[in-house]
Design a protein around this motif. Structure first.
Motif, PDB file in Angstrom:
ATOM      1  N   UNK A  70     -12.983   0.073   5.699  1.00 38.93           N
ATOM      2  CA  UNK A  70     -11.745   0.304   6.453  1.00 38.93           C
ATOM      3  C   UNK A  70     -11.039  -1.010   6.784  1.00 38.93           C
ATOM      4  N   UNK A  71     -11.787  -1.985   7.297  1.00 39.69           N
ATOM      5  CA  UNK A  71     -11.209  -3.278   7.664  1.00 39.69           C
ATOM      6  C   UNK A  71     -10.702  -4.037   6.446  1.00 39.69           C
ATOM      7  N   UNK A  72     -11.414  -3.926   5.322  1.00 40.94           N
ATOM      8  CA  UNK A  72     -11.003  -4.617   4.090  1.00 40.94           C
ATOM      9  C   UNK A  72      -9.664  -4.107   3.581  1.00 40.94           C
ATOM     10  N   UNK A  73      -9.470  -2.807   3.632  1.00 39.00           N
ATOM     11  CA  UNK A  73      -8.202  -2.233   3.157  1.00 39.00           C
ATOM     12  C   UNK A  73      -7.067  -2.572   4.117  1.00 39.00           C
ATOM     13  N   UNK A  74      -7.389  -2.713   5.380  1.00 42.91           N
ATOM     14  CA  UNK A  74      -6.372  -3.135   6.341  1.00 42.91           C
ATOM     15  C   UNK A  74      -5.876  -4.548   5.999  1.00 42.91           C
ATOM     16  N   UNK A  75      -6.805  -5.442   5.690  1.00 46.50           N
ATOM     17  CA  UNK A  75      -6.439  -6.808   5.300  1.00 46.50           C
ATOM     18  C   UNK A  75      -5.658  -6.781   3.983  1.00 46.50           C
ATOM     19  N   UNK A  76      -6.048  -5.913   3.073  1.00 45.65           N
ATOM     20  CA  UNK A  76      -5.332  -5.771   1.802  1.00 45.65           C
ATOM     21  C   UNK A  76      -3.855  -5.463   2.040  1.00 45.65           C
ATOM     22  N   UNK A  77      -3.588  -4.536   2.952  1.00 43.93           N
ATOM     23  CA  UNK A  77      -2.213  -4.157   3.247  1.00 43.93           C
ATOM     24  C   UNK A  77      -1.394  -5.307   3.807  1.00 43.93           C
ATOM     25  N   UNK A 144       7.587   8.531  -5.939  1.00 47.09           N
ATOM     26  CA  UNK A 144       8.116   7.921  -4.708  1.00 47.09           C
ATOM     27  C   UNK A 144       8.324   6.418  -4.838  1.00 47.09           C
ATOM     28  N   UNK A 145       8.037   5.868  -6.009  1.00 53.62           N
ATOM     29  CA  UNK A 145       8.090   4.412  -6.181  1.00 53.62           C
ATOM     30  C   UNK A 145       9.465   3.835  -5.838  1.00 53.62           C
ATOM     31  N   UNK A 146      10.535   4.553  -6.201  1.00 53.87           N
ATOM     32  CA  UNK A 146      11.893   4.058  -5.942  1.00 53.87           C
ATOM     33  C   UNK A 146      12.396   4.433  -4.550  1.00 53.87           C
ATOM     34  N   UNK A 147      11.592   5.196  -3.802  1.00 59.33           N
ATOM     35  CA  UNK A 147      12.011   5.674  -2.479  1.00 59.33           C
ATOM     36  C   UNK A 147      11.237   4.988  -1.358  1.00 59.33           C
ATOM     37  N   UNK A 148       9.911   4.920  -1.526  1.00 57.13           N
ATOM     38  CA  UNK A 148       9.034   4.356  -0.497  1.00 57.13           C
ATOM     39  C   UNK A 148       8.334   3.111  -1.054  1.00 57.13           C
ATOM     40  N   UNK A 149       8.378   1.993  -0.323  1.00 57.54           N
ATOM     41  CA  UNK A 149       7.692   0.782  -0.798  1.00 57.54           C
ATOM     42  C   UNK A 149       6.198   1.032  -1.008  1.00 57.54           C
ATOM     43  N   UNK A 150       5.637   0.358  -1.994  1.00 62.00           N
ATOM     44  CA  UNK A 150       4.226   0.527  -2.319  1.00 62.00           C
ATOM     45  C   UNK A 150       3.328   0.159  -1.139  1.00 62.00           C
ATOM     46  N   UNK A 151       3.808  -0.724  -0.285  1.00 57.45           N
ATOM     47  CA  UNK A 151       3.041  -1.150   0.897  1.00 57.45           C
ATOM     48  C   UNK A 151       2.633   0.042   1.759  1.00 57.45           C
ATOM     49  N   UNK A 152       3.528   1.033   1.876  1.00 54.60           N
ATOM     50  CA  UNK A 152       3.258   2.178   2.752  1.00 54.60           C
ATOM     51  C   UNK A 152       2.111   3.038   2.235  1.00 54.60           C
ATOM     52  N   UNK A 153       1.917   3.020   0.931  1.00 52.94           N
ATOM     53  CA  UNK A 153       0.791   3.767   0.356  1.00 52.94           C
ATOM     54  C   UNK A 153      -0.530   3.129   0.796  1.00 52.94           C
ATOM     55  N   UNK A 154      -0.540   1.800   0.865  1.00 49.78           N
ATOM     56  CA  UNK A 154      -1.737   1.096   1.341  1.00 49.78           C
ATOM     57  C   UNK A 154      -1.974   1.419   2.815  1.00 49.78           C
ATOM     58  N   UNK A 155      -0.908   1.449   3.618  1.00 51.44           N
ATOM     59  CA  UNK A 155      -1.050   1.760   5.041  1.00 51.44           C
ATOM     60  C   UNK A 155      -1.582   3.185   5.233  1.00 51.44           C
ATOM     61  N   UNK A 156      -1.132   4.109   4.392  1.00 55.72           N
ATOM     62  CA  UNK A 156      -1.645   5.488   4.459  1.00 55.72           C
ATOM     63  C   UNK A 156      -3.138   5.510   4.142  1.00 55.72           C
TER      64      UNK A 156
END
Length: 389
Positions: A70-77, A144-156
């Motif tokens: 969990x913490x590793x993916x948070x840092x990834x984002x 959703x690539x052209x609608x939502x930034x890829x960053x938000x997928x990492x946050x999800x």
């Protein structure tokens, strides 16, 4: 409930693997050598993580492992949000740590919470749900690539990681793998007793049959050879797939690449249902056929991958065959190791990725003949390791 949430988290991490790595290939000026090196570094982090966390897994500390993920993916984002090659590469390394720790956490939970006679079922269910959700995730990237930034997928994915930690049951009574190991040893002893008693009460002429009934019938498979076979099978595929985005990005867009991988993952999940229904999923012969067929397919069809349809077919068939190999070999490994040492299997599998990723960057510069010959050799070695096991 915990199993479904955990599968969603693992599948999202796998989607991010393809997403982040292909994003680097398409959105930065990375060279083939740098691209292969980044892939190899991901594998190195994965391997080192498995080596250090393997003992934690064998002790049953699944909650600690999922916290690390969990913490590793948070840092990834956080690192991904900078959108330059250096930070993207570092973010990808933290993603590797997240994948390694989540794999061990879920495997540990299954092996200790579930009865050993259910292990095979849950391994198959894990693979099916993993590929289905990964496919849906990659398809969503496309839409959703052209609608939502890829960053938000990492946050999800970070949010799902938190839910996984909260729902994952803590392993308290760590006896299931011990009992399975004792059962395996007991079966081996009784088979040897059966052989000796057969000889004692029958003639010496019946020795071949006694050996067949008592010893050879329960000869344990070498988990070392199984892991080495997986190493070379993984090497073969990742050697080619590491460089694939750079080979096709002039013909196929990033979103279409994600679409191709998404459709492929769904095809794999459906194929695995058929595989589990009509075939023994720890069958060496099935694994051997799949290793040889995949090697031939990867080498002979690569030059025809110049449009989306061909790309989907190329990835789908090779990935289905690899999934069959992975399930069969992991089931054989787990059965003969009583669920212990999963980190060894994962480590050697990822070592195949690391070696293939490093070597392809060099081989690609030496010409087509060298580039094509190497996966042929690794396929042959993988098949030989399985035959020896």
């Amino acid at each position: 409930m915990w199993f479904a949430i955990a599968m969603l988290f693992m599948a999202l991490l796998s989607s991010l693997d393809i997403g982040i790595y292909s994003y680097i290939g398409y959105k930065t000026n990375v060279t083939p050598f740098q691209y292969g090196l980044i892939s190899a570094m991901w594998s190195a982090v994965f391997i080192i993580s498995n080596l250090f966390l393997g003992k934690v897994s064998d002790k049953g500390n699944n909650k600690f492992l999922i916290v690390i993920s969990f913490l590793s993916i948070m840092v990834t984002g956080v690192l991904f949000s900078f959108h330059n090659l250096t930070f993207l590469a570092i973010a990808y390394m933290f993603h590797a740590l997240g994948v390694a720790s989540s794999n061990l956490a879920i495997s540990t939970t299954i092996f200790e919470i579930k009865s050993s006679d259910k292990w095979k079922y849950y391994i198959e269910l894990q693979k099916f749900s993993f590929y289905l959700i990964r496919g849906l995730g990659l398809l969503s990237f496309y839409f959703i690539y052209d609608v939502i930034p890829f960053d938000y997928i990492i946050y999800f994915s970070v949010a799902v990681g938190l839910l996984t930690f909260l729902s994952l049951p803590k392993v308290s009574l760590k006896v299931e793998r011990i009992l399975h190991s004792f059962s395996q040893d007991f079966n081996s002893i009784t088979d040897h007793i059966k052989m000796l008693s057969y000889l004692a009460y029958d003639s010496i002429n019946s020795l071949p049959n006694a050996v067949k009934q008592g010893f050879i019938s329960y000869k344990r498979v070498s988990t070392k050879m199984i892991s080495l076979s997986m190493f070379f099978a993984t090497f073969t595929g990742d050697y080619i797939f590491t460089i694939l985005p750079l080979l096709i990005k002039s013909d196929i867009s990033l979103s279409l690449l994600w679409l191709s991988y998404g459709i492929t993952a769904i095809i794999i999940s459906l194929s695995l249902i058929l595989f589990s229904m009509f075939s023994n999923t720890n069958n060496k012969k099935v694994a051997l056929f799949s290793i040889i067929a995949r090697g031939i397919w990867l080498v002979s069809i690569l030059s025809f991958v110049n449009n989306t349809l061909n790309l989907i077919a190329y990835i789908a068939i090779s990935s289905v065959l690899f999934s069959v190999i992975d399930i069969a070999l992991y089931n054989i490994f787990s059965e003969n190791s009583s669920g212990y040492g999963s980190h060894i299997y994962y480590t050697l599998r990822e070592l195949g990725t690391l070696t293939g990723s490093l070597l392809v960057g060099i081989a690609f510069t030496l010409g087509k003949e060298v580039f094509i010959t190497i996966p042929i050799i690794s396929t042959i070695i993988s098949a030989l390791m399985l035959l020896i096991a």
